[in-house]
Design a protein around this motif. Structure first.
Motif, short mmCIF file in Angstrom:
data_model
loop_
_atom_site.label_atom_id
_atom_site.label_comp_id
_atom_site.label_asym_id
_atom_site.label_seq_id
_atom_site.Cartn_x
_atom_site.Cartn_y
_atom_site.Cartn_z
N UNK A 149 -3.27 -9.51 11.81
CA UNK A 149 -2.34 -10.14 10.89
C UNK A 149 -1.17 -9.19 10.63
N UNK A 194 -0.51 4.14 3.25
CA UNK A 194 -0.99 3.62 4.51
C UNK A 194 -0.60 4.53 5.64
N UNK A 249 -9.13 -10.17 14.84
CA UNK A 249 -7.87 -10.83 14.55
C UNK A 249 -6.85 -9.79 14.08
N UNK A 302 -11.40 -7.07 6.63
CA UNK A 302 -10.06 -6.59 6.93
C UNK A 302 -10.02 -5.07 6.88
N UNK A 303 -9.26 -4.48 7.78
CA UNK A 303 -8.96 -3.06 7.69
C UNK A 303 -7.92 -2.82 6.62
N UNK A 304 -7.64 -1.55 6.36
CA UNK A 304 -6.72 -1.20 5.27
C UNK A 304 -5.26 -1.26 5.68
N UNK A 337 -2.65 -5.61 9.85
CA UNK A 337 -4.07 -5.54 9.53
C UNK A 337 -4.89 -6.06 10.70
N UNK A 367 -14.20 -12.63 6.78
CA UNK A 367 -13.53 -11.65 7.63
C UNK A 367 -13.55 -10.30 6.93
N UNK A 417 0.04 -12.31 4.37
CA UNK A 417 -0.22 -12.02 5.78
C UNK A 417 0.03 -13.24 6.67
N UNK A 424 -14.86 -10.47 12.43
CA UNK A 424 -15.75 -11.51 11.92
C UNK A 424 -17.16 -11.17 12.38
N UNK A 447 0.84 -1.19 0.00
CA UNK A 447 0.00 0.00 0.00
C UNK A 447 0.87 1.23 0.00
#
Lengths: 113, 112
Positions: B36, B8, B34, B102-104, B89, B100, B44, B93, B5
């Protein structure tokens, strides 16, 4: 050591081509996943498979299909590649009933020109 | 290596200091959260998870804190090392399914 491998690290294809991305895991996992990763968007789920020949759509299945003929192998197919499918594609696997601890491959960087 | 990215949020810390990476999640009904870690050129890697009925969970050198009141999740890394440099990340859930969210991501840079 657990391992998820993807067939290519980098791939360049032309618009309209049919593209196959292969993923193999050696952990005897039931679950396998295909994600795409784009800057600023995190990972987005394309398809999920929980067993041989079984699949579920993810959040962005349009333009993609999958195949799982053997437990260890999960293929992502782009029927007719388009430039907006240029992305990093990540495959993952996890044990039955375990969705949170996923094991990822190194990714395939696909460029469609 | 491969960049995951270009724009970020970035956290820069001195080697040996503690790092705190924050994440805001969207769904108050989410049951699992979670973290990662993704190093350059790699996929990840799972770090730690926490269930919604907990507010803290510790792993090896990492602690995850969950504040459901404000829908906030944080990852604390003790004695940050150069090998901790990566993009982190969070994921939630929302319905106990296979999906899932996921955030950026946040990029952690460790200064020697």
């Amino acid at each position: 050591d657990v391992k998820v491998t993807q067939s290519s690290r980098y791939l360049v294809k032309r618009t309209g081509e049919k593209v196959f991305l292969e993923c193999v895991q050696d952990m005897d996992h039931e679950n396998m996943f295909w994600y795409r990763q784009d800057p600023g968007l995190g990972l987005r789920l394309i398809y999920f498979s929980y067993d041989v020949k079984m699949k579920e759509k993810g959040d962005i299945p349009e333009g993609y299909s999958v195949s799982r003929e053997k437990k260890e192998r999960f293929s992502l197919i782009l029927e007719s590649a388009s430039t907006n499918q240029t992305s990093m594609y990540l495959c993952a696997s996890s044990a039955r009933g375990q969705f949170y601890e996923q094991y990822f491959g190194p990714g395939t960087r696909l460029t469609v020109t | 290596g491969e960049s995951v990215g270009l724009h970020l949020p970035t956290l820069s810390v001195q080697e040996g200091d503690n790092s705190i990476i924050n994440c805001a999640y969207s769904n108050s009904a989410s049951d699992y959260f979670i973290w990662y870690k993704q190093e350059s050129g790699k996929g990840p890697q799972f770090i730690i998870d926490i269930r919604s009925n907990m507010d803290k969970r510790q792993g090896q050198r990492v602690t995850v804190l969950l504040n459901k009141t404000v829908k906030h999740l944080s990852l604390q890394i003790a004695a940050t090392q150069p090998g901790d440099s990566a993009v982190y990340f969070c994921a939630e859930n929302p319905d106990s399914s296979y999906k899932l969210i996921f955030g950026s991501g946040t990029r952690l840079l460790v200064r020697p």
